[in-house]
Motif scaffolding. Structure first.
Motif, PDB file in Angstrom:
ATOM      1  N   MET A   1      54.832  45.949  46.787  1.00  0.00           N
ATOM      2  CA  MET A   1      55.354  46.546  45.557  1.00  0.00           C
ATOM      3  C   MET A   1      56.456  45.671  44.974  1.00  0.00           C
ATOM      4  N   MET A   2      57.395  45.243  45.817  1.00  0.00           N
ATOM      5  CA  MET A   2      58.520  44.448  45.339  1.00  0.00           C
ATOM      6  C   MET A   2      58.064  43.093  44.807  1.00  0.00           C
ATOM      7  N   VAL A   3      57.075  42.484  45.468  1.00  0.00           N
ATOM      8  CA  VAL A   3      56.546  41.202  44.997  1.00  0.00           C
ATOM      9  C   VAL A   3      55.881  41.379  43.634  1.00  0.00           C
ATOM     10  N   GLU A   4      55.095  42.436  43.480  1.00  0.00           N
ATOM     11  CA  GLU A   4      54.426  42.667  42.193  1.00  0.00           C
ATOM     12  C   GLU A   4      55.420  42.967  41.087  1.00  0.00           C
ATOM     13  N   LEU A   5      56.506  43.643  41.420  1.00  0.00           N
ATOM     14  CA  LEU A   5      57.539  43.906  40.417  1.00  0.00           C
ATOM     15  C   LEU A   5      58.175  42.608  39.924  1.00  0.00           C
TER      16      LEU A   5
ATOM     17  N   TYR B   1      50.157  36.717  47.081  1.00  0.00           N
ATOM     18  CA  TYR B   1      50.166  37.071  45.659  1.00  0.00           C
ATOM     19  C   TYR B   1      49.817  35.856  44.797  1.00  0.00           C
ATOM     20  N   LEU B   2      50.438  34.718  45.115  1.00  0.00           N
ATOM     21  CA  LEU B   2      50.208  33.514  44.310  1.00  0.00           C
ATOM     22  C   LEU B   2      48.799  32.966  44.498  1.00  0.00           C
ATOM     23  N   ARG B   3      48.219  33.179  45.675  1.00  0.00           N
ATOM     24  CA  ARG B   3      46.842  32.711  45.900  1.00  0.00           C
ATOM     25  C   ARG B   3      45.847  33.426  44.983  1.00  0.00           C
ATOM     26  N   GLN B   4      46.182  34.664  44.607  1.00  0.00           N
ATOM     27  CA  GLN B   4      45.277  35.437  43.759  1.00  0.00           C
ATOM     28  C   GLN B   4      45.599  35.293  42.272  1.00  0.00           C
ATOM     29  N   LYS B   5      46.693  34.628  41.959  1.00  0.00           N
ATOM     30  CA  LYS B   5      47.155  34.567  40.567  1.00  0.00           C
ATOM     31  C   LYS B   5      46.412  33.474  39.789  1.00  0.00           C
ATOM     32  N   LYS B   6      46.055  33.795  38.545  1.00  0.00           N
ATOM     33  CA  LYS B   6      45.346  32.848  37.693  1.00  0.00           C
ATOM     34  C   LYS B   6      46.170  32.529  36.449  1.00  0.00           C
ATOM     35  N   ASP B   7      45.891  31.360  35.867  1.00  0.00           N
ATOM     36  CA  ASP B   7      46.578  30.977  34.637  1.00  0.00           C
ATOM     37  C   ASP B   7      45.845  31.570  33.434  1.00  0.00           C
ATOM     38  N   SER B   8      46.308  31.229  32.244  1.00  0.00           N
ATOM     39  CA  SER B   8      45.750  31.811  31.019  1.00  0.00           C
ATOM     40  C   SER B   8      44.286  31.413  30.801  1.00  0.00           C
ATOM     41  N   GLU B   9      43.852  30.336  31.453  1.00  0.00           N
ATOM     42  CA  GLU B   9      42.471  29.879  31.305  1.00  0.00           C
ATOM     43  C   GLU B   9      41.562  30.415  32.407  1.00  0.00           C
ATOM     44  N   GLY B  10      42.122  31.254  33.286  1.00  0.00           N
ATOM     45  CA  GLY B  10      41.312  31.849  34.329  1.00  0.00           C
ATOM     46  C   GLY B  10      41.190  31.040  35.597  1.00  0.00           C
ATOM     47  N   ASN B  11      41.991  29.971  35.718  1.00  0.00           N
ATOM     48  CA  ASN B  11      41.953  29.140  36.920  1.00  0.00           C
ATOM     49  C   ASN B  11      43.038  29.583  37.899  1.00  0.00           C
TER      50      ASN B  11
END
Length: 502
Positions: free
Chosen positions: A182-186, A212-222
């Motif tokens: 929860m705290m990381v997502e906040l 969290y960062l492994r699942q995060k994508k940029d604006s282009e979906g990468n």
């Protein structure tokens, strides 16, 4: 918290160590951690080998080469007990001490590690039980809708750490993984962060950021970590953790490596001590649940901390430490005991005033007292703030959490009520002009009102409770009904007397 069959298997494993003379809880956890680490390394390579066999290609930089293939769990688990002990004690355990970058945190903390299992029968028994335990863990992860293998492994550590008899003294209460998430997502960390947990323990916050960062994508979906620069920063500069417990440093280093972080900076530091006061303005994000264990000796506390807050209390000193460690513009989400929010001492007020007046206090999440059970029943809160040095607090966002998806008793069983998704949603869509309803879960309180209340940050000071009007019958009607009831009772008694007379 793990339950049921898996919990029974952990209890049985613990009893096995205890019955064979290894009774120090930290030693038991450490020995289990070494074996879990060896098993996990082998599992990861087995998965890579299966993928290559299916798709073709070669295995780059394998952990186990032909020269040390005998150190693999899948190899030595089939040996007889005597040979297994020789392999693990003399080959596999020394091997895992050498993994990682030379001079890195992992190698440094593993240098003094000792393998305590000297009985072949004990080792064979423990290896078999660990195998069964992890098979069940994998099955539960496959069957679960919301728990990954890593989540359950974190729960496994939490349950083992709950057995620490020194937990109350050392403040080693584990932060529940769903609260960490929860705290990381906040905070929504970016790939450019430099993150620190100054009381990192097993590295739960740092691991959660990595996931969290492994699942995060940029604006282009990468995926953002596919960027070579981001990946290099992720592996070498992003993660920092301090702790003074050698066992926790070893477990934390192993945990980070198992999550693919090549060179985390996990350091042996007493964060509040004068001899470790040289680190300042180094981090862009702090996530922490430090051990609050009372008061320290005045001559051991870093002088720059007591200049900010004149106190010996750790819960207040850590507040000053967070501000020292953050760069300007850096953010923090930290867990504090409720007393920090409303304590009446000069030191309590000084910390709250500093956050509100000199920096930007962004939010306060009041959590129910059962969140840390079975370790402790204390009421806690999450403070979120930004270091500015020039103020910036216009209003503070409050949230009244009443449920976290688990029962608030010692059993901590899953329940339907859960405010966490709403907390995350409301935080990211908060609006100072719209979130003004004091009867709602979330609302803003203007800085001026907080100042008038002596910088009190307890949500009950500001939350308004709606009372539903209840209509009652008039006293005459109620008395009439009571008389009728009494007449019925007397009639029944007379009937019973008549039956006895006959």
């Amino acid at each position: 918290m793990i339950t049921g069959e898996l919990k029974s298997k952990v209890d049985k494993l613990w009893t096995t160590f205890w019955n064979n003379g290894i009774s120090n809880p930290l030693s038991v956890i450490e020995q289990i951690s070494y074996l879990l680490f060896i098993k996990r390394l082998d599992d990861l390579q087995l998965a890579q080998e299966k993928k290559i066999k299916r798709l073709g290609g070669t295995l780059d930089n394998p952990t186990f080469t032909p020269e040390n293939n005998h150190c693999r769990w899948s190899v030595f688990k089939n040996q007889n007990p005597s040979d297994m002990l020789v392999t693990v004690r003399d080959s596999a355990f020394p091997f895992i001490k050498t993994i990682g970058r030379e001079g890195g945190a992992y190698a440094q903390h593993m240098k003094d590690a000792v393998f305590l299992i000297a009985n072949p029968a004990l080792l064979a028994n423990v290896v078999e039980q660990v195998e069964q335990m992890l098979e069940l863990l994998t099955k539960q992860a496959n069957d679960s809708q919301d728990k990954t293998y890593i989540d359950l492994q974190g729960d496994l550590y939490e349950y083992m750490l709950s057995k620490l008899t020194t937990a109350g003294t050392n403040g080693q209460f584990r932060t529940p993984r769903h609260i960490i998430k929860m705290m990381v997502e906040l905070m929504n960390p970016s790939p450019h962060e430099v993150i620190c947990d100054p009381a990192c323990g097993t590295g739960g916050f740092l691991v959660a950021v990595a996931e969290y960062l492994r699942q995060k994508k940029d604006s282009e979906g990468n995926y953002i970590l596919h960027n070579p620069a981001h990946r290099k920063h992720f592996n070498e500069e992003m993660f920092h953790g301090f702790d003074f417990d050698a066992t926790m440093l070893r477990i934390g280093s192993m945990n980070m490596m198992l999550h693919g972080i090549e060179d985390p900076k996990i350091e042996a530091r007493d964060s509040l001590a004068q001899e470790h006061s040289e680190v300042s303005e180094a981090f862009t994000l702090i996530l922490a649940n430090p051990p609050f264990k009372g008061s320290l000796e005045a001559n051991t506390i870093a002088k720059d901390l007591t200049k900010v807050i004149s106190t010996k209390k750790t819960e207040l000193l850590f507040g000053a430490l967070f501000l020292r460690l953050l760069k300007k513009g850096g953010r923090a989400a930290v867990i504090v005991p409720d007393g920090v929010l409303f304590g009446s001492s000069n030191a309590h007020k000084a910390l709250r005033k500093t956050l509100v007046e000199s920096h930007k206090l962004d939010g306060v999440i009041s959590m129910p007292s059962g969140v840390f059970k079975p370790y402790a029943g204390v009421s806690t809160a999450v403070l979120m703030f930004t270091k500015t040095g020039v103020g910036g607090t216009d209003a503070v966002w409050f949230y009244d959490m009443s449920a976290d998806g688990l029962s608030l008793d010692d059993k901590r069983q899953p329940v339907e009520e859960n405010d966490i998704p709403d907390i995350i949603s409301q935080w990211h869509s908060r609006d100072i002009d719209k979130d003004t309803n004091r009867t709602a879960k979330a609302f803003f309180v203007p800085k001026e009102e907080i100042v008038k209340n002596g910088y009190d940050l307890s949500i009950n000071r500001y939350k308004e409770v709606e009372y539903e009007e209840v209509s009652y019958e008039s006293p005459r009607v109620i008395l009439g009904k009571l008389k009728l009831m009494e007449e019925e009772i007397m009639g029944d008694l007379e009937f019973l007397e008549g039956m006895l007379a006959n």
